[in-house]
Design a protein around this motif. Structure first.
Motif, PDB file in Angstrom:
ATOM      1  N   MET A 105       0.849  -1.184   0.000  1.00 53.98           N
ATOM      2  CA  MET A 105       0.000   0.000   0.000  1.00 53.98           C
ATOM      3  C   MET A 105       0.890   1.242   0.000  1.00 53.98           C
ATOM      4  SD  MET A 105      -2.746   1.244   2.859  1.00 53.98           S
ATOM      5  CE  MET A 105      -3.453  -0.383   3.026  1.00 53.98           C
ATOM      6  N   CYS A 106       1.440   1.574  -1.141  1.00 56.95           N
ATOM      7  CA  CYS A 106       2.333   2.734  -1.257  1.00 56.95           C
ATOM      8  C   CYS A 106       1.504   3.980  -1.520  1.00 56.95           C
ATOM      9  CB  CYS A 106       3.335   2.523  -2.376  1.00 56.95           C
ATOM     10  SG  CYS A 106       4.438   1.122  -2.078  1.00 56.95           S
ATOM     11  N   ALA A 107       1.923   5.087  -0.919  1.00 54.99           N
ATOM     12  CA  ALA A 107       1.183   6.340  -1.059  1.00 54.99           C
ATOM     13  C   ALA A 107       2.161   7.491  -1.101  1.00 54.99           C
ATOM     14  CB  ALA A 107       0.206   6.503   0.101  1.00 54.99           C
ATOM     15  N   PHE A 108       1.657   8.646  -1.513  1.00 59.49           N
ATOM     16  CA  PHE A 108       2.434   9.876  -1.464  1.00 59.49           C
ATOM     17  C   PHE A 108       1.992  10.662  -0.240  1.00 59.49           C
ATOM     18  CE2 PHE A 108       2.683  14.454  -2.957  1.00 59.49           C
ATOM     19  CZ  PHE A 108       4.011  14.602  -2.543  1.00 59.49           C
ATOM     20  N   VAL A 109       2.908  10.900   0.678  1.00 58.78           N
ATOM     21  CA  VAL A 109       2.610  11.557   1.942  1.00 58.78           C
ATOM     22  C   VAL A 109       3.380  12.869   2.031  1.00 58.78           C
ATOM     23  CG1 VAL A 109       2.620  11.347   4.468  1.00 58.78           C
ATOM     24  CG2 VAL A 109       2.285   9.303   3.045  1.00 58.78           C
ATOM     25  N   LEU A 110       2.679  13.938   2.365  1.00 52.50           N
ATOM     26  CA  LEU A 110       3.315  15.232   2.599  1.00 52.50           C
ATOM     27  C   LEU A 110       3.422  15.446   4.099  1.00 52.50           C
ATOM     28  CD1 LEU A 110       4.389  17.983   1.565  1.00 52.50           C
ATOM     29  CD2 LEU A 110       2.022  18.819   1.710  1.00 52.50           C
ATOM     30  N   VAL A 111       4.624  15.760   4.563  1.00 53.85           N
ATOM     31  CA  VAL A 111       4.873  16.025   5.978  1.00 53.85           C
ATOM     32  C   VAL A 111       5.161  17.513   6.140  1.00 53.85           C
ATOM     33  CG1 VAL A 111       6.344  15.529   7.970  1.00 53.85           C
ATOM     34  CG2 VAL A 111       5.797  13.702   6.331  1.00 53.85           C
ATOM     35  N   ALA A 112       4.355  18.196   6.958  1.00 51.67           N
ATOM     36  CA  ALA A 112       4.564  19.617   7.253  1.00 51.67           C
ATOM     37  C   ALA A 112       4.931  19.731   8.725  1.00 51.67           C
ATOM     38  CB  ALA A 112       3.307  20.425   6.943  1.00 51.67           C
ATOM     39  N   GLU A 113       6.212  19.922   8.988  1.00 53.86           N
ATOM     40  CA  GLU A 113       6.749  19.929  10.358  1.00 53.86           C
ATOM     41  C   GLU A 113       7.926  20.891  10.420  1.00 53.86           C
ATOM     42  OE1 GLU A 113       7.647  19.859  13.748  1.00 53.86           O
ATOM     43  OE2 GLU A 113       6.503  17.962  13.737  1.00 53.86           O
ATOM     44  N   ASP A 114       7.848  21.889  11.324  1.00 55.40           N
ATOM     45  CA  ASP A 114       8.913  22.894  11.355  1.00 55.40           C
ATOM     46  C   ASP A 114      10.169  22.406  12.070  1.00 55.40           C
ATOM     47  OD1 ASP A 114       7.603  22.917  13.829  1.00 55.40           O
ATOM     48  OD2 ASP A 114       8.151  24.997  14.218  1.00 55.40           O
ATOM     49  N   ASP A 115      10.056  21.360  12.870  1.00 59.91           N
ATOM     50  CA  ASP A 115      11.226  20.767  13.522  1.00 59.91           C
ATOM     51  C   ASP A 115      11.900  19.837  12.511  1.00 59.91           C
ATOM     52  OD1 ASP A 115      12.959  19.019  14.932  1.00 59.91           O
ATOM     53  OD2 ASP A 115      11.845  19.340  16.784  1.00 59.91           O
ATOM     54  N   GLU A 116      13.052  20.255  11.996  1.00 58.90           N
ATOM     55  CA  GLU A 116      13.680  19.513  10.901  1.00 58.90           C
ATOM     56  C   GLU A 116      14.088  18.098  11.315  1.00 58.90           C
ATOM     57  OE1 GLU A 116      16.700  21.650   8.869  1.00 58.90           O
ATOM     58  OE2 GLU A 116      15.483  23.465   8.602  1.00 58.90           O
ATOM     59  N   LYS A 117      14.565  17.935  12.543  1.00 61.04           N
ATOM     60  CA  LYS A 117      14.954  16.601  13.003  1.00 61.04           C
ATOM     61  C   LYS A 117      13.732  15.686  13.100  1.00 61.04           C
ATOM     62  CE  LYS A 117      19.120  17.925  15.559  1.00 61.04           C
ATOM     63  NZ  LYS A 117      19.799  17.935  16.887  1.00 61.04           N
ATOM     64  N   GLN A 118      12.644  16.240  13.628  1.00 60.38           N
ATOM     65  CA  GLN A 118      11.419  15.453  13.736  1.00 60.38           C
ATOM     66  C   GLN A 118      10.887  15.093  12.354  1.00 60.38           C
ATOM     67  OE1 GLN A 118      10.285  14.578  16.709  1.00 60.38           O
ATOM     68  NE2 GLN A 118       8.383  13.571  16.131  1.00 60.38           N
ATOM     69  N   ALA A 119      10.939  16.048  11.434  1.00 61.55           N
ATOM     70  CA  ALA A 119      10.459  15.806  10.071  1.00 61.55           C
ATOM     71  C   ALA A 119      11.280  14.715   9.392  1.00 61.55           C
ATOM     72  CB  ALA A 119      10.526  17.103   9.262  1.00 61.55           C
ATOM     73  N   GLU A 120      12.579  14.730   9.613  1.00 51.96           N
ATOM     74  CA  GLU A 120      13.437  13.718   8.992  1.00 51.96           C
ATOM     75  C   GLU A 120      13.165  12.334   9.568  1.00 51.96           C
ATOM     76  OE1 GLU A 120      15.966  12.019   6.407  1.00 51.96           O
ATOM     77  OE2 GLU A 120      15.186  14.075   6.396  1.00 51.96           O
ATOM     78  N   LEU A 121      12.887  12.275  10.869  1.00 52.19           N
ATOM     79  CA  LEU A 121      12.552  10.996  11.495  1.00 52.19           C
ATOM     80  C   LEU A 121      11.263  10.435  10.902  1.00 52.19           C
ATOM     81  CD1 LEU A 121      13.118   8.887  13.730  1.00 52.19           C
ATOM     82  CD2 LEU A 121      11.700  10.293  15.253  1.00 52.19           C
ATOM     83  N   VAL A 156       8.639  16.830   2.246  1.00 48.71           N
ATOM     84  CA  VAL A 156       8.674  17.509   3.536  1.00 48.71           C
ATOM     85  C   VAL A 156       8.732  19.014   3.327  1.00 48.71           C
ATOM     86  CG1 VAL A 156       9.975  17.847   5.682  1.00 48.71           C
ATOM     87  CG2 VAL A 156       9.809  15.559   4.673  1.00 48.71           C
ATOM     88  N   VAL A 157       7.904  19.741   4.062  1.00 49.85           N
ATOM     89  CA  VAL A 157       7.963  21.207   4.109  1.00 49.85           C
ATOM     90  C   VAL A 157       7.993  21.617   5.579  1.00 49.85           C
ATOM     91  CG1 VAL A 157       6.795  21.534   1.902  1.00 49.85           C
ATOM     92  CG2 VAL A 157       5.448  21.402   4.010  1.00 49.85           C
ATOM     93  N   HIS A 158       8.359  22.888   5.825  1.00 51.21           N
ATOM     94  CA  HIS A 158       8.599  23.300   7.205  1.00 51.21           C
ATOM     95  C   HIS A 158       7.747  24.475   7.669  1.00 51.21           C
ATOM     96  CE1 HIS A 158      11.863  20.445   7.375  1.00 51.21           C
ATOM     97  NE2 HIS A 158      12.439  20.999   6.323  1.00 51.21           N
ATOM     98  N   ASP A 159       6.750  24.881   6.889  1.00 52.82           N
ATOM     99  CA  ASP A 159       5.834  25.924   7.354  1.00 52.82           C
ATOM    100  C   ASP A 159       4.499  25.769   6.642  1.00 52.82           C
ATOM    101  OD1 ASP A 159       5.665  27.858   4.965  1.00 52.82           O
ATOM    102  OD2 ASP A 159       7.830  27.722   5.284  1.00 52.82           O
ATOM    103  N   GLY A 160       3.488  26.452   7.182  1.00 53.90           N
ATOM    104  CA  GLY A 160       2.143  26.289   6.667  1.00 53.90           C
ATOM    105  C   GLY A 160       1.952  26.776   5.247  1.00 53.90           C
ATOM    106  N   SER A 161       2.564  27.883   4.909  1.00 59.05           N
ATOM    107  CA  SER A 161       2.424  28.412   3.548  1.00 59.05           C
ATOM    108  C   SER A 161       2.994  27.443   2.525  1.00 59.05           C
ATOM    109  CB  SER A 161       3.123  29.770   3.439  1.00 59.05           C
ATOM    110  OG  SER A 161       2.506  30.718   4.290  1.00 59.05           O
ATOM    111  N   ALA A 162       4.150  26.860   2.851  1.00 60.39           N
ATOM    112  CA  ALA A 162       4.746  25.871   1.948  1.00 60.39           C
ATOM    113  C   ALA A 162       3.874  24.621   1.849  1.00 60.39           C
ATOM    114  CB  ALA A 162       6.147  25.505   2.426  1.00 60.39           C
ATOM    115  N   ALA A 163       3.216  24.259   2.952  1.00 58.71           N
ATOM    116  CA  ALA A 163       2.331  23.102   2.931  1.00 58.71           C
ATOM    117  C   ALA A 163       1.156  23.331   1.985  1.00 58.71           C
ATOM    118  CB  ALA A 163       1.825  22.804   4.344  1.00 58.71           C
ATOM    119  N   LEU A 164       0.548  24.505   2.058  1.00 55.95           N
ATOM    120  CA  LEU A 164      -0.570  24.820   1.168  1.00 55.95           C
ATOM    121  C   LEU A 164      -0.135  24.801  -0.298  1.00 55.95           C
ATOM    122  CD1 LEU A 164      -2.259  27.698   3.186  1.00 55.95           C
ATOM    123  CD2 LEU A 164      -3.283  25.476   2.651  1.00 55.95           C
ATOM    124  N   ALA A 165       1.022  25.397  -0.567  1.00 55.66           N
ATOM    125  CA  ALA A 165       1.514  25.424  -1.946  1.00 55.66           C
ATOM    126  C   ALA A 165       1.796  24.017  -2.454  1.00 55.66           C
ATOM    127  CB  ALA A 165       2.781  26.284  -2.014  1.00 55.66           C
TER     128      ALA A 165
END
Length: 272
Positions: free
Chosen positions: A1-17, A31-40
């Motif tokens: 069950m492969c999917a495309f997942v977008l992670v929006a997390e400003d903590d870079e270490k947490q996002a990488e984990l 991976v993006v690190h702020d809300g505006s980038a997540a929307l885009a």
């Protein structure tokens, strides 16, 4: 069950984990690190799942959710499954996200195994990447002008299309499978989140309130999705005036299930 997942997390270490664990399960990840980038990013390439941190600089996770759930967004965005990550631990904070249309949430700190279990659950619900449906699951459910189509993940009311989040859809499907049966909140919670005892039963109340806004002519006086005092909720097969002591304020109870309502279905059978 492969999917495309977008992670929006400003903590870079947490996002990488999170990225590493998702990729380990075979998912493609951005991976993006702020809300505006997540929307885009969501509007450029809609993901199968959005993992969204609440506390981000600029546009926070709650505002991102509010914008994505707006009526003028295309269905692939307004119905996008959203898993929210939050350091806020109060029930009101968590319910605020659900009220905006978040499908599930995790409170930090969380275990990676728990996160992956939530991801798998949301992806199983989401259209296009479901596990194969059984014959019973393919059945179109019709209840007094309300039509729930599990295969197409569609809901209509008197011919009008209704957009539902995955959590709302699962709850409505459970009610539509057994019209006029009274379900307790723990029973409905088990349908949409499994046996996760750490999720508040008030989650069901929020989904019920949001569904009433979508399927009722007058949400403040529901005649389809009604409350049975001291027990829980039911979807009326007749679609007529609420009966059996039904409430109109959207809440079955405010706290523990009263009057002996249980999680094993006994109370529901008494009220059916």
């Amino acid at each position: 069950m492969c999917a495309f997942v977008l992670v929006a997390e400003d903590d870079e270490k947490q996002a990488e984990l999170v990225r590493r664990y998702l990729e380990r399960e075979g998912h493609a990840v951005a991976v993006v690190h702020d809300g505006s980038a997540a929307l885009a990013a969501v509007r450029h390439r809609p993901p199968d799942l959005l993992i969204l941190d609440v506390m981000m600089p600029g546009t926070d996770g709650l505002e991102v959710t509010r914008l994505l759930r707006a009526a003028d967004e295309p269905p692939e965005l307004s119905r996008l499954p959203i898993l929210m990550l939050t350091a806020r631990s109060t029930e009101d904070d968590l319910l605020e996200g659900l009220d905006l249309g978040v499908d599930d949430y995790l409170t930090k700190p969380y275990s990676p195994r728990e996160l992956m279990a939530r991801v798998r659950t949301l992806l199983r619900r989401a259209s296009g990447i479901h596990v194969p449906l059984s014959g019973a699951d393919r059945r179109v459910l019709r209840v007094a002008g309300l039509v729930v189509d599990p295969l197409r993940h569609e809901v209509t009311v008197d011919g009008r299309h209704v957009d539902c989040t995955p959590g709302e859809f699962d709850l409505l499907s459970a009610l539509a499978e057994e019209p006029d049966r009274v379900f307790t909140r723990p029973q409905l919670l088990d349908r949409i989140h499994g046996s996760s005892g750490y999720i508040s039963a008030r989650t069901v109340d929020v989904h019920i309130l949001n569904l009433r806004k979508k399927i009722e002519t007058d949400p403040s006086h529901p005649d389809r999705l009604v409350t049975v005092f001291g027990v829980g909720y039911k979807l009326t097969g007749a679609g007529g005036p609420a009966a059996n002591g039904s409430a109109t304020d959207g809440m079955a109870t405010n706290g523990a299930e009263p009057n002996g309502a249980t999680t094993n279905g006994a109370a529901a059978r008494r009220g059916a």
